[in-house]
Design an enzyme around this catalytic site. Structure first.
Site, PDB file in Angstrom:
ATOM      1  N   LYS A 195       0.789  -1.060   0.070  1.00 33.46           N
ATOM      2  CA  LYS A 195      -0.076   0.192  -0.043  1.00 33.46           C
ATOM      3  C   LYS A 195       0.652   1.144   0.200  1.00 33.46           C
ATOM      4  O   LYS A 195       1.955   1.415   0.860  1.00 33.46           O
ATOM      5  CB  LYS A 195      -1.207   0.064   1.220  1.00 33.46           C
ATOM      6  CG  LYS A 195      -1.755   1.383   1.785  1.00 33.46           C
ATOM      7  CD  LYS A 195      -2.534   0.835   2.474  1.00 33.46           C
ATOM      8  CE  LYS A 195      -3.758   1.949   2.327  1.00 33.46           C
ATOM      9  NZ  LYS A 195      -4.802   1.952   3.708  1.00 33.46           N
ATOM     10  N   ARG A 217       1.283   9.811   5.605  1.00 32.82           N
ATOM     11  CA  ARG A 217       1.605   8.523   6.306  1.00 32.82           C
ATOM     12  C   ARG A 217       2.699   8.061   5.772  1.00 32.82           C
ATOM     13  O   ARG A 217       2.600   6.383   5.764  1.00 32.82           O
ATOM     14  CB  ARG A 217      -0.183   8.066   5.536  1.00 32.82           C
ATOM     15  CG  ARG A 217      -1.501   8.097   6.158  1.00 32.82           C
ATOM     16  CD  ARG A 217      -2.142   7.024   5.745  1.00 32.82           C
ATOM     17  NE  ARG A 217      -3.453   7.127   5.812  1.00 32.82           N
ATOM     18  CZ  ARG A 217      -4.163   8.459   6.931  1.00 32.82           C
ATOM     19  NH1 ARG A 217      -3.814   9.248   8.165  1.00 32.82           N
ATOM     20  NH2 ARG A 217      -5.900   8.243   6.865  1.00 32.82           N
ATOM     21  N   LYS A 248      -2.281  -1.294  -3.939  1.00 34.72           N
ATOM     22  CA  LYS A 248      -3.014   0.168  -4.002  1.00 34.72           C
ATOM     23  C   LYS A 248      -2.250   0.881  -3.724  1.00 34.72           C
ATOM     24  O   LYS A 248      -1.225   0.574  -2.887  1.00 34.72           O
ATOM     25  CB  LYS A 248      -3.729  -0.252  -2.433  1.00 34.72           C
ATOM     26  CG  LYS A 248      -5.153   0.225  -2.190  1.00 34.72           C
ATOM     27  CD  LYS A 248      -5.024   0.088  -0.915  1.00 34.72           C
ATOM     28  CE  LYS A 248      -6.286   1.386  -0.477  1.00 34.72           C
ATOM     29  NZ  LYS A 248      -6.147   1.786   0.709  1.00 34.72           N
ATOM     30  N   SER A 274     -10.022   5.577  -4.233  1.00 35.48           N
ATOM     31  CA  SER A 274     -11.044   6.760  -5.335  1.00 35.48           C
ATOM     32  C   SER A 274     -10.914   7.548  -6.418  1.00 35.48           C
ATOM     33  O   SER A 274     -11.539   8.109  -6.837  1.00 35.48           O
ATOM     34  CB  SER A 274     -11.127   7.155  -4.230  1.00 35.48           C
ATOM     35  OG  SER A 274      -9.901   8.175  -2.713  1.00 35.48           O
TER      36      SER A 274
HETATM   37  C1  PBG Z   1      -7.310   3.333   5.483  1.00 37.02           C
HETATM   38  C2  PBG Z   1      -7.863   2.965   4.419  1.00 37.02           C
HETATM   39  C3  PBG Z   1      -8.269   4.054   2.750  1.00 37.02           C
HETATM   40  C4  PBG Z   1      -8.530   3.634   1.928  1.00 37.02           C
HETATM   41  C5  PBG Z   1      -8.941   2.536   2.072  1.00 37.02           C
HETATM   42  N1  PBG Z   1      -8.436   2.158   3.832  1.00 37.02           N
HETATM   43  C6  PBG Z   1      -7.164   5.262   2.783  1.00 37.02           C
HETATM   44  C7  PBG Z   1      -5.063   5.757   3.545  1.00 37.02           C
HETATM   45  O1  PBG Z   1      -5.312   4.893   3.738  1.00 37.02           O
HETATM   46  O2  PBG Z   1      -5.599   6.931   3.638  1.00 37.02           O
HETATM   47  C8  PBG Z   1      -8.390   4.112   0.330  1.00 37.02           C
HETATM   48  C9  PBG Z   1      -9.195   3.596  -0.369  1.00 37.02           C
HETATM   49  C10 PBG Z   1      -9.651   4.412  -1.611  1.00 37.02           C
HETATM   50  O3  PBG Z   1      -8.801   5.201  -1.921  1.00 37.02           O
HETATM   51  O4  PBG Z   1     -10.049   4.231  -2.710  1.00 37.02           O
HETATM   52  N2  PBG Z   1      -6.053   3.365   5.705  1.00 37.02           N
END
Ligand code: PBG
Length: 326
Positions: A195, A217, A248, A274
Site C-alpha cells: 500500500k 502517512r 493499492k 477513489s
Molecule cells: C484506510 C484506507 C484508506 C483507503 C482504504 N483503506 C485510506 C488511506 O489509507 O488513507 C483508500 C481507499 C480509496 O482511496 O479508495 N487506511
C-alpha cells in the site's frame, strides 16, 4: 508489391469471432469486489467527490446488497463511518460499532454475500492515523493489539474475510494469532500488503472522514518510487499467514501487480482506488471520455497485469455491462 516476408498479425484480428477466440484475458463479474460505506442512521448520502458512490444507513445498505446480489456481485469490502472517535479507536472493535452492525445487516439480507472488512484505526481516532499516536509518533507495536482486536470483532460479527489496511509491521502475524486463539482458524486474511502513500486516496478520505490531523502517512505507507520494497512487504505477509496479497492503488502500479503475480502463488488483489474512480467520472461528466468503454478497458488491463480480483467502485457498472455481453 515489394516481394518481402513478414508476419500477418492482422489475420487473427480480422473478425469479432476470431478476436473473441484468441482473447487472452476475460473480465468476469466474479472478479469484482464492491466497496461499501456504512454510517449510523438511515437513508443514503452521495459522496460529493465520488459521484455515484454513497454512504449508507443500515436500511439502505440492506437494499444495496440486494441489488448487488441481483447484479451477480458476490463480495463487498466494508468501511464504517463511526459516530465516535477517541484515542483508543474504541468504536473500531466495539460489538455495536458501525461495521459490526453493518456486517450483521448484510448477512441477514444476503447470507451468501462474501463480507470483507477493512481493518484500520484511521477513521476511529481524532488523529486520523492508522495506528496509535504517542508524542507525534505513530507507534507500531502498541497498535497491533487494537488492530487484531478490531479484526476479531469483525469476525465475531460475521465477517468472512478481514483486510488490514494499516501498514503496521507484524499485523498479519498478530491478527492470525488472535483469530486462531479464538478458534477462527478458517477465516482468511486479505492483506493490503503493498500500500503506497498515494495522493490517489484523496476522495476516500473525504468519504471516510479519515484524513490525518497532522503530518502524512509516509512513515507507514510505502514510497511510490519503490518496487523491491513491495516484494519484501509481500514476502513478510505471506510468511506471517496472509491468504491474499493486495496492491493499492492500481493504475499507477501495474508493474507491481505483475511482479507480485510472478513472484507469489497467493491470489493477487488490486484496489482501483477513489482518486482513480473520480478522475474517470470527472472526465466522463465533461464528455471527454467514453466511461463505459474506458472502465472495461481499465479493469481488463488490471486483470492482464496479474490481478485475480479487483476492488473497484465501478463494480456495479461493469457488472451491468458484462451481463449485457459487452
Ligand atoms: C484506510 C484506507 C484508506 C483507503 C482504504 N483503506 C485510506 C488511506 O489509507 O488513507 C483508500 C481507499 C480509496 O482511496 O479508495 N487506511
Amino acid at each position: 508489391m515489394i516481394p518481402i516476408d513478414f508476419n500477418r498479425h492482422r489475420r487473427l484480428r480480422s473478425s469479432a469471432k476470431l478476436r473473441k477466440l484468441v482473447r487472452e484475458t476475460t473480465l468476469q463479474i466474479e472478479d469484482l469486489i464492491y466497496p461499501l460505506f456504512a454510517f449510523h442512521g438511515t437513508g443514503k448520502e452521495e459522496i460529493s467527490s465520488m459521484p455515484g458512490v454513497y454512504h449508507f444507513g443500515l436500511d439502505e445498505l440492506r437494499r444495496e446488497v440486494q441489488e448487488l446480489a441481483e447484479l451477480g456481485i458476490s463480495a463487498v469490502l466494508l468501511f464504517g463511518v463511526p459516530n465516535h472517535k477517541d484515542h483508543l479507536s474504541s468504536e473500531a472493535y466495539h460489538a455495536e460499532g458501525i461495521v459490526q452492525q453493518a456486517i450483521r445487516a448484510i448477512k441477514q439480507e444476503v447470507p451468501d454475500m462474501v463480507v470483507i472488512t477493512d481493518v484500520c484505526l484511521c477513521a476511529y481516532n481524532p488523529d486520523g492515523h492508522c495506528g496509535i499516536v504517542k508524542d507525534g509518533v505513530i507507534e507500531n507495536d502498541s497498535s497491533l493489539e487494537l488492530i487484531a482486536r478490531t479484526a476479531l470483532s469483525h469476525v465475531q460479527a460475521g465477517a468472512d474475510i478481514v483486510a488490514p489496511s494499516d501498514m503496521m509491521d507484524g499485523r498479519i502475524a498478530a491478527i492470525r494469532h488472535v483469530l486462531d486463539e479464538a478458534g477462527y482458524t478458517q477465516t482468511p486474511i486479505m492483506s493490503y500488503s503493498v500500500k503506497y502513500a498515494s495522493s490517489f486516496y484523496g476522495p476516500f478520505r473525504d468519504a471516510a472522514d479519515s484524513a490525518p490531523a497532522f503530518g502524512d502517512r509516509k512513515t507507514y505507507q510505502m514510497d511510490p518510487a519503490n518496487r523491491l520494497e513491495a516484494l519484501r512487504e509481500a514476502q513478510s505477509d505471506q510468511e506471517e499467514g496472509a491468504d491474499f496479497l493486495m496492491v493499492k492503488p492500481a493504475m499507477a502500479y501495474m508493474d507491481v501487480i505483475r511482479e507480485l503475480r510472478d513472484s507469489f502463488d497467493l491470489p493477487i488483489v488490486s484496489y482501483n482506488v477513489s482518486g482513480e474512480y473520480s478522475m474517470i467520472k470527472a472526465a466522463s461528466a465533461n464528455g471527454w471520455v467514453d466511461e463505459e468503454a474506458i472502465v472495461l478497458e481499465l479493469l481488463t488491463g488490471l486483470k492482464r497485469a496479474g490481478s485475480d480480483l479487483i476492488i473497484t467502485y465501478f463494480a456495479k457498472d461493469a457488472a451491468r455491462n458484462l451481463k449485457q455481453g459487452r
